[in-house]
Design a protein around this motif. Sequence first.
Motif, mmCIF file in Angstrom:
data_model
loop_
_atom_site.group_PDB
_atom_site.id
_atom_site.type_symbol
_atom_site.label_atom_id
_atom_site.label_comp_id
_atom_site.label_asym_id
_atom_site.label_seq_id
_atom_site.Cartn_x
_atom_site.Cartn_y
_atom_site.Cartn_z
ATOM 1 N N SER A 180 0.818 -1.213 0.000
ATOM 2 C CA SER A 180 0.000 0.000 0.000
ATOM 3 C C SER A 180 0.854 1.266 0.000
ATOM 4 O O SER A 180 0.468 2.293 -0.564
ATOM 5 C CB SER A 180 -0.930 0.011 1.222
ATOM 6 N N ALA A 181 2.046 1.201 0.648
ATOM 7 C CA ALA A 181 2.899 2.389 0.757
ATOM 8 C C ALA A 181 3.405 2.843 -0.594
ATOM 9 O O ALA A 181 3.759 4.021 -0.762
ATOM 10 C CB ALA A 181 4.077 2.104 1.686
ATOM 11 N N THR A 241 -3.178 5.426 3.954
ATOM 12 C CA THR A 241 -2.969 5.314 2.520
ATOM 13 C C THR A 241 -4.337 5.082 1.884
ATOM 14 O O THR A 241 -5.346 4.952 2.582
ATOM 15 C CB THR A 241 -2.019 4.150 2.154
ATOM 16 N N MET A 274 5.984 7.989 1.495
ATOM 17 C CA MET A 274 4.964 8.590 2.343
ATOM 18 C C MET A 274 5.487 9.856 3.011
ATOM 19 O O MET A 274 6.679 9.993 3.257
ATOM 20 C CB MET A 274 4.515 7.585 3.413
ATOM 21 N N GLY A 315 1.068 8.096 0.747
ATOM 22 C CA GLY A 315 0.190 8.238 1.897
ATOM 23 C C GLY A 315 0.848 9.106 2.942
ATOM 24 O O GLY A 315 1.851 9.789 2.667
#
Length: 457
Positions: A47-48, A130, A71, A52
Motif C-alpha cells: 500500500s505504501a 494510505t 509517504m 500516503g
Amino acid sequence: MKSQITIKKIQDLLLQGLHTTYVDDETSRRIWWASLAVIQENFLSHSAQEGGIWVASPLPALTEKKCLSKMKGWLWSPEGFPYFQMDNAGFLPLDHSRKVKEDSSKFNRNYKVLTLNEKDGFEPFLIILTKNFQCLLTIAGEKNKRNLLMRCDEKSLKTVIELIDAKLNQENFEEALNFRNEIKNLGHLNINDEFEKNFWPNLSSKLANLIPKLSVQSAVKNDDEKHQLTEAKLLQVISHEVRTPLATIRTLISSTLRKYNMDESMRNRLIQIDNECNEQIDRFGLIFNAAELVSNNESLPNQLARINLGEILYKLVPVWSKQLKRRGISLEIDIPKQLPEILSDSEKLELMLRGLIDRNTRGLREGSSLILELRPAGQKLKLQLKVKKFDIGINQIDNKEISSDIGPVLNWNPQTGSLQLSQIATQKLLASLGGHVTQRRDTGLTVFFPTSDSSDL
C-alpha cells in the motif's frame, strides 16, 4: 479559548469504555515493536507504494525504507532528544528544556519534526493513512499498566484525524494546511474491513516466534536439532533487540545534526557513528533473516520478482567504496551492460550482498583490493568476489583464517574478534533468494543466479 489538544488526550479518548488486561512496560515494548513489524511486513509494504501519510510520536515508528520514501509524515519529537531515560517503557527522552529549531530545508526527508509538549506524554503513537490501508496504533495507560490499542474503523480514524488537525492548527498553522492538503489528496479511503481480523492472528504469531517454542517432542527427535532451533530462535530475539537501540541512536544523531550548530569535525564524527550503526543494523538484519530460515528448518517461500542485478550492484558500489575506504581497501568492479534479469527479492538480496562484502573483507590488511565481477554463464549470471592482496598480488579469498561455527547461524573468528554468518546459513539465505554459492580458494566466492527466462515464474 479552546483547550489544548495533546497526544495524551487522544490516547485517553481511545481508552474510554475499554475493559482489557494490562501489561508491564517491558511487555508493552515487545508488543509495540512486534506490531510495527507485522504492519510493515504484512500490510503496508504494498500500500505504501501508492503514497500516503503517517503521524507519529515520540520517535519515528516506521523503519522500512520503501514505506518512508513514498509517504509523508509528521513527527512530534521531545526537546532534548539526545538524552534518554528508560523508565517509561523505554521510549522517552529526559530533558525537555530546549526549544526545537526547525531547519528542514537542509535535509532530504519526507517528514516534518514538531515539538512534543510534556503534556502530550511519551507513550508511542502512530497513525498511517494510505488509499487502501489505514491503521492507528498506540500504547496507552500508566506505568506498568500498558495497553496496545489498534483502530482501523472509519469512525475512530475520522475522530483522530480531526484531533490531529486541531493539534497542528494550535501549534503550527502552516503544517496544519499541509496536513489537510495531504488528506485531501488521498481522496476517498477504502476501509479494509478484513485488516483487524488478520492483524491479531499475525501479531500473535510474531510474538510466539520471538521465543523458543515449547512443545512435547518425540523421543526419537534429534537433540542436536532441537538445540539448534532454540539457538536460532534466541538469535532472532537478540538481533531484534540489538537493531532497535541502534535505530534509535541513528534517529538521535539525525535530530542532533538537524537542531544544533557544530564544527565540521564534530559533524563528521556523528556521521561516522551513524554509518557504523547503519552497518550493524544491516548485519543483524541479515542474522535475523538467517535465524528465521534455520528456525523454520527450510527455505522460507520468498516472493521473487524480476530484478536487474547489475543495477542493484551499481547502486551499492558507492556505499561499499566508502565502507572499504575507511579500512584502506579499494574496490574494483567489472559489470557489463545489458545483462538478463534474474528472479529474486530485491530488498533482501541487497541486504545479503552487503553481508557478503562484509563477510569477505573482514580481516583483510590495508592496501588490499576487492574485485567484483558479474558475468553471463549460460542460463545463469555469475557473481564473483575475489581479493587481490597487496603483498601477494594474486586474486583469491584467503580461507586459512582460524574460525569455527558456534551454532547453525554464526561463525566466530578469534583472530579478528568478528562474528559473521556461517557458510551453511549463507547458502540457505542465498538459496531462498534464488542463488547458489560456491567458495574455493582458487576462484574466491562465486554466486550463481538463474536468469528469469530460465526460471519458473
